[in-house]
Every structure is written in structure tokens, then in C-alpha cells.
Design a protein around this motif. Structure first.
Motif, PDB file in Angstrom:
ATOM      1  N   GLY A  68      -5.832   3.437  -6.260  1.00 12.60           N
ATOM      2  CA  GLY A  68      -6.444   3.058  -7.530  1.00 12.60           C
ATOM      3  C   GLY A  68      -5.548   2.135  -8.330  1.00 12.60           C
ATOM      4  O   GLY A  68      -6.028   1.239  -9.043  1.00 12.60           O
ATOM      5  N   TYR A  69      -4.241   2.353  -8.222  1.00 11.88           N
ATOM      6  CA  TYR A  69      -3.298   1.467  -8.909  1.00 11.88           C
ATOM      7  C   TYR A  69      -3.367   0.051  -8.331  1.00 11.88           C
ATOM      8  O   TYR A  69      -3.373  -0.928  -9.080  1.00 11.88           O
ATOM      9  CB  TYR A  69      -1.889   2.030  -8.774  1.00 11.88           C
ATOM     10  N   ILE A  70      -3.448  -0.052  -7.006  1.00 12.79           N
ATOM     11  CA  ILE A  70      -3.557  -1.372  -6.366  1.00 12.79           C
ATOM     12  C   ILE A  70      -4.846  -2.063  -6.783  1.00 12.79           C
ATOM     13  O   ILE A  70      -4.868  -3.260  -7.120  1.00 12.79           O
ATOM     14  CB  ILE A  70      -3.497  -1.238  -4.834  1.00 12.79           C
ATOM     15  N   ILE A  71      -5.944  -1.307  -6.789  1.00 12.30           N
ATOM     16  CA  ILE A  71      -7.237  -1.879  -7.182  1.00 12.30           C
ATOM     17  C   ILE A  71      -7.197  -2.325  -8.639  1.00 12.30           C
ATOM     18  O   ILE A  71      -7.729  -3.383  -9.005  1.00 12.30           O
ATOM     19  CB  ILE A  71      -8.359  -0.851  -6.954  1.00 12.30           C
ATOM     20  N   ALA A  72      -6.547  -1.528  -9.484  1.00  9.48           N
ATOM     21  CA  ALA A  72      -6.421  -1.889 -10.889  1.00  9.48           C
ATOM     22  C   ALA A  72      -5.598  -3.161 -11.052  1.00  9.48           C
ATOM     23  O   ALA A  72      -5.865  -3.973 -11.940  1.00  9.48           O
ATOM     24  CB  ALA A  72      -5.783  -0.748 -11.663  1.00  9.48           C
ATOM     25  N   LEU A  73      -4.623  -3.369 -10.172  1.00  8.68           N
ATOM     26  CA  LEU A  73      -3.836  -4.604 -10.220  1.00  8.68           C
ATOM     27  C   LEU A  73      -4.704  -5.816  -9.926  1.00  8.68           C
ATOM     28  O   LEU A  73      -4.616  -6.846 -10.589  1.00  8.68           O
ATOM     29  CB  LEU A  73      -2.680  -4.531  -9.223  1.00  8.68           C
ATOM     30  N   PHE A  74      -5.529  -5.696  -8.900  1.00 10.33           N
ATOM     31  CA  PHE A  74      -6.419  -6.802  -8.557  1.00 10.33           C
ATOM     32  C   PHE A  74      -7.421  -7.084  -9.669  1.00 10.33           C
ATOM     33  O   PHE A  74      -7.759  -8.246  -9.939  1.00 10.33           O
ATOM     34  CB  PHE A  74      -7.185  -6.482  -7.259  1.00 10.33           C
ATOM     35  N   ALA A  75      -7.911  -6.011 -10.296  1.00  7.37           N
ATOM     36  CA  ALA A  75      -8.938  -6.175 -11.331  1.00  7.37           C
ATOM     37  C   ALA A  75      -8.350  -6.645 -12.656  1.00  7.37           C
ATOM     38  O   ALA A  75      -9.077  -7.173 -13.505  1.00  7.37           O
ATOM     39  CB  ALA A  75      -9.686  -4.863 -11.540  1.00  7.37           C
ATOM     40  N   SER A  76      -7.051  -6.461 -12.846  1.00  8.90           N
ATOM     41  CA  SER A  76      -6.427  -6.816 -14.120  1.00  8.90           C
ATOM     42  C   SER A  76      -5.993  -8.279 -14.127  1.00  8.90           C
ATOM     43  O   SER A  76      -5.503  -8.816 -13.137  1.00  8.90           O
ATOM     44  CB  SER A  76      -5.208  -5.919 -14.377  1.00  8.90           C
ATOM     45  N   GLU A  77      -6.178  -8.921 -15.241  1.00 11.84           N
ATOM     46  CA  GLU A  77      -5.751 -10.313 -15.387  1.00 11.84           C
ATOM     47  C   GLU A  77      -4.250 -10.424 -15.611  1.00 11.84           C
ATOM     48  O   GLU A  77      -3.692 -11.521 -15.640  1.00 11.84           O
ATOM     49  CB  GLU A  77      -6.498 -10.959 -16.553  1.00 11.84           C
ATOM     50  N   PHE A  92       9.579  -2.632  -0.893  1.00 13.49           N
ATOM     51  CA  PHE A  92       8.981  -1.541  -1.652  1.00 13.49           C
ATOM     52  C   PHE A  92       7.478  -1.737  -1.801  1.00 13.49           C
ATOM     53  O   PHE A  92       6.698  -0.805  -1.586  1.00 13.49           O
ATOM     54  CB  PHE A  92       9.632  -1.451  -3.035  1.00 13.49           C
ATOM     55  N   TRP A  93       7.062  -2.951  -2.161  1.00 15.59           N
ATOM     56  CA  TRP A  93       5.640  -3.213  -2.362  1.00 15.59           C
ATOM     57  C   TRP A  93       4.869  -3.084  -1.053  1.00 15.59           C
ATOM     58  O   TRP A  93       3.738  -2.582  -1.031  1.00 15.59           O
ATOM     59  CB  TRP A  93       5.440  -4.596  -2.964  1.00 15.59           C
ATOM     60  N   LYS A  94       5.468  -3.531   0.036  1.00 16.00           N
ATOM     61  CA  LYS A  94       4.784  -3.417   1.331  1.00 16.00           C
ATOM     62  C   LYS A  94       4.596  -1.955   1.727  1.00 16.00           C
ATOM     63  O   LYS A  94       3.534  -1.555   2.210  1.00 16.00           O
ATOM     64  CB  LYS A  94       5.594  -4.157   2.396  1.00 16.00           C
ATOM     65  N   ILE A  95       5.645  -1.164   1.508  1.00 17.89           N
ATOM     66  CA  ILE A  95       5.544   0.264   1.835  1.00 17.89           C
ATOM     67  C   ILE A  95       4.534   0.949   0.922  1.00 17.89           C
ATOM     68  O   ILE A  95       3.717   1.767   1.373  1.00 17.89           O
ATOM     69  CB  ILE A  95       6.930   0.944   1.707  1.00 17.89           C
ATOM     70  N   PHE A  96       4.564   0.622  -0.373  1.00 19.13           N
ATOM     71  CA  PHE A  96       3.648   1.229  -1.329  1.00 19.13           C
ATOM     72  C   PHE A  96       2.200   0.896  -0.988  1.00 19.13           C
ATOM     73  O   PHE A  96       1.317   1.764  -1.025  1.00 19.13           O
ATOM     74  CB  PHE A  96       3.973   0.760  -2.742  1.00 19.13           C
ATOM     75  N   THR A  99       1.166   2.776   2.178  1.00 16.75           N
ATOM     76  CA  THR A  99       0.990   4.202   1.878  1.00 16.75           C
ATOM     77  C   THR A  99      -0.302   4.448   1.109  1.00 16.75           C
ATOM     78  O   THR A  99      -1.017   5.423   1.368  1.00 16.75           O
ATOM     79  CB  THR A  99       2.181   4.724   1.064  1.00 16.75           C
ATOM     80  N   SER A 100      -0.609   3.573   0.153  1.00 16.54           N
ATOM     81  CA  SER A 100      -1.820   3.745  -0.651  1.00 16.54           C
ATOM     82  C   SER A 100      -3.089   3.650   0.198  1.00 16.54           C
ATOM     83  O   SER A 100      -4.109   4.258  -0.139  1.00 16.54           O
ATOM     84  CB  SER A 100      -1.865   2.702  -1.774  1.00 16.54           C
ATOM     85  N   LEU A 101      -3.017   2.886   1.283  1.00 13.88           N
ATOM     86  CA  LEU A 101      -4.156   2.812   2.199  1.00 13.88           C
ATOM     87  C   LEU A 101      -4.190   3.997   3.153  1.00 13.88           C
ATOM     88  O   LEU A 101      -5.262   4.474   3.528  1.00 13.88           O
ATOM     89  CB  LEU A 101      -4.084   1.510   3.013  1.00 13.88           C
TER      90      LEU A 101
END
Length: 370
Positions: A68-77, A92-96, A99-101
Motif C-alpha cells: 500500500g505504501y508503494i501504491i501510495a507513492l505512485f498515486a502521490s504527486e 534498500f528500495w529494491k529489497i523493500f 518484499t512488498s510484492l
């Protein structure tokens, strides 16, 4: 502080409140059981089925929070290069992102395993299956017994925090956690107070609250023991509902409530009063329905002033035990004048005749501890 950091902190706090909802979220109904109430059904109607569904929904919601955090990033300007950050960013971002998927996929796999053979392999079903006494019963039979007892009004439910609650029915002790329901049958369970820890409510006051950690250990094979942590003020209610004695080691000291302290003093005081002899056949105490009546009100104090507040003669037969009479006496006093309770007066619960503590007599051949 940048907008990106503020956004991330906000999502982190929101996620924490979903996982461990504070009082404000609970009051507003912003909890997983409240938000999915239509899917879960009624806890009172089908306790076990309700909590099986609740654990499945809880696992699903928890697993999608990072995604949900990743999706919120895409949806946020606020974040225009999220895809670049994930693909070409730091390790870190690649692992995160990976993991989120992976978490929702693993959660769906676990939920699928739980649902096999009509939830036979769900943790709750496995726990209940350990209480099947013979091959003619399965976990659903045990669940049916628990459902029936939970519908009764004589159960007690103690919520220890926003995630955990303890339930005691006529035969069962249940600890409800986010992903399972720990179970013990009272017939073969032993309860031992492990420790008592005291906490100050606030720095501005001297008021304290005390919590007891009680280990519940089952005598059945393969049934895991568990610990329940309750407020000391709820201990008496739990003790009254449990059919077995709760062992309190000598090294564990915990505070008693004002009512419990008064009951002890009340019972100790009336021991010195004259006894009352009776040959009447007595039923159970009408206050608690758990023991025989062992006190009678009779005018002994010598108050003959004739004033409106003077003690009176009570003609009621013995119908109350010492504990219930003490609680009735205390309930009729001013809560902020505890030092005057013993010297005050009260009215008979039945006929309203006024009496003082000197007018309370134990029945002959009985004792206040009974």
C-alpha cells in the motif's frame, strides 16, 4: 523536513495504528473487526467461525500494508520518479519493493492452506482438535460447545489491550490474539500467578494500576500453556468465573481493590458480634447464588434514640452471605468517605430496615470466610 519524509512518517503512523489501534481508533470503529464486520458476521452467534474469518482478514490486511505504501507513492504527486527509484535506486528500495510484492503472495498461500478441508489446518481448528476425547468428535464439535457457552450471559470478557482479550465461560478459558485463539479447558487447567507489576498512571498523580501475569497450563498432551495479563481489578471477576483455584505464590503481592479490602474488614468485624441461631432450611444466597446465607440482621447496637436514622428491627430470614452483605453495605456509602464506612449505617436489601455493622450476626456454626 521534506514532503517525502512527512508522507512516509504519516503512512508509518497510520500502519502502526491499524496493526495496534489506539483507543481513539477503537472508539471511532477504525479497526479491522469493525471495518469488515459484514464479512465476519456476529461473534455472539458463531464465536469460532467469526475468529477464523477475523484471523484471515487480519493476515491479509497486514500483508498489503507495505505494498500500500508503494501504491501510495505512485498515486502521490510528491514522488514523480518512483519507478526509477525502485529500479535504479538503492539496494534498500529494491529489497523493500520485492518484499512488498512477496508478502501478499505468501499471505494468500497461507490463507489457502488454512482453508483446505473446511479450515481443518487453521491454528484455531488445530487448537480445538486437541480437546477431542474420542474418534467420534472433531474440532467442529468442540467449536459448537464453545459457541454455545459464549452465547450465555454468565461468561466474562476482559480486554487486556486493543488486540488481545481473555474470555472465561463455564468450562473454557480463551485468549483471543490477532492470529489465533488459545484454549484451555477448566477441568484440566491450572492457573498460577507468575508476577504482578505496578505502573503509575501519570506523573501528576500518585494513582497506580497493577497488572497480573497468570500462566494457564493445560494437563492435556500437546496443549500449549499461555499467559494472560489482566488488570488486578479484574482478578476477582476472573477468579469467580474459574472453577479451579488460581494459585498465588507467596512472593507475588498485588493490590486489592477498596471493595475487597472493606469486605475483609467487614467480615473480621462481625465475628465479634453475637451469633444468631436458626433451624430454618436456607437456600442459596440471593446475592451471588454461589454459597449458603451465613448472616442475619438483628438489632444489637442498643441504638434507642428514636431518631429517623436510628437502627431498626429486621424481620427478614437469613438470605445473604457475608461477602454480599458487605458489598451491599459499601455500595450504600459515600464513595469519597471511605474512612467512615464502618461507622455508617445502611438499609436491609429486602425490607429497608436501617442497621449498622453491630447489627450483623453470623449464623451459629458458620464463619465469615465461608
Amino acid at each position: 523536513m521534506s514532503d517525502e519524509v512527512i508522507f512516509s512518517l504519516f503512512y508509518l503512523i497510520l500502519s502502526f495504528c491499524i496493526v495496534y489501534p489506539p483507543v481513539e481508533f477503537v472508539s471511532a470503529g477504525f479497526t479491522i473487526p469493525s471495518l469488515f464486520s459484514r464479512v465476519l458476521g456476529s461473534e455472539d452467534e458463531n464465536f469460532v467461525s467469526y475468529h477464523i474469518k477475523r484471523t484471515i482478514v487480519t493476515l491479509g490486511v497486514y500483508s498489503i500494508l507495505p505494498l500500500g505504501y508503494i501504491i501510495a507513492l505512485f498515486a502521490s504527486e510528491l514522488f514523480e520518479n518512483v519507478s526509477t527509484l525502485i529500479v535504479s535506486g538503492s539496494l534498500f528500495w529494491k529489497i523493500f519493493f520485492t518484499t512488498s510484492l512477496a508478502l501478499p503472495v505468501l499471505a494468500l498461500y497461507q490463507i489457502r492452506n488454512w482453508m483446505i478441508d473446511d479450515f481443518k489446518y487453521h491454528p484455531i481448528a488445530i487448537n480445538l482438535g486437541k480437546f477431542c476425547n474420542n474418534n467420534n468428535r472433531d474440532w467442529k464439535s468442540v467449536a459448537s460447545d464453545i459457541n454455545a457457552e459464549f452465547r450465555r450471559i454468565d461468561k466474562i470478557c476482559v480486554r487486556t489491550n486493543s488486540l488481545i482479550k481473555v474470555i472465561a465461560t463455564e468450562n473454557w478459558i480463551l485468549k483471543v490474539t490477532p492470529f489465533t485463539v488459545l484454549t484451555a479447558h477448566q477441568s484440566d487447567a491450572s492457573l498460577v500467578v507468575q508476577k504482578a507489576d505496578t505502573h503509575q498512571i501519570s506523573l501528576q498523580t500518585t494513582s497506580e494500576t497493577q497488572y497480573l501475569s497468570i500462566e494457564v497450563k493445560s494437563g492435556r498432551q500437546n496443549v500449549d500453556s499461555f499467559v494472560i495479563r489482566i488488570n488486578a481489578s479484574d482478578f476477582k471477576d476472573l477468579e469467580d468465573r474459574i472453577a479451579r483455584d488460581i494459585t498465588i505464590p507467596a512472593n507475588v503481592k498485588f493490590h486489592k481493590t477498596v471493595m475487597e479490602q472493606f469486605v475483609e474488614v467487614f467480615k473480621a468485624t462481625i465475628k465479634s458480634n453475637a451469633r444468631y441461631e436458626t433451624t430454618e432450611e436456607l437456600d442459596q444466597c440471593i446475592g451471588c447464588m454461589q454459597t449458603r446465607p451465613n448472616v442475619k440482621l438483628q438489632k444489637l447496637c442498643g441504638d434507642a434514640s428514636g431518631r429517623n436514622d436510628s437502627c431498626m428491627t429486621c424481620y427478614c430470614k437469613p438470605m445473604w452471605c457475608a461477602d454480599c452483605m458487605a458489598k451491599w453495605f459499601a455500595s450504600r456509602q459515600e464513595s469519597d468517605q471511605q474512612s467512615t464506612w464502618l461507622s455508617s449505617k445502611c438499609t436491609c436489601p429486602m425490607c429497608r430496615s436501617r442497621f449498622c455493622i453491630l447489627d450483623v450476626s453470623l449464623l451459629d456454626n458458620t464463619d465469615a470466610e465461608e
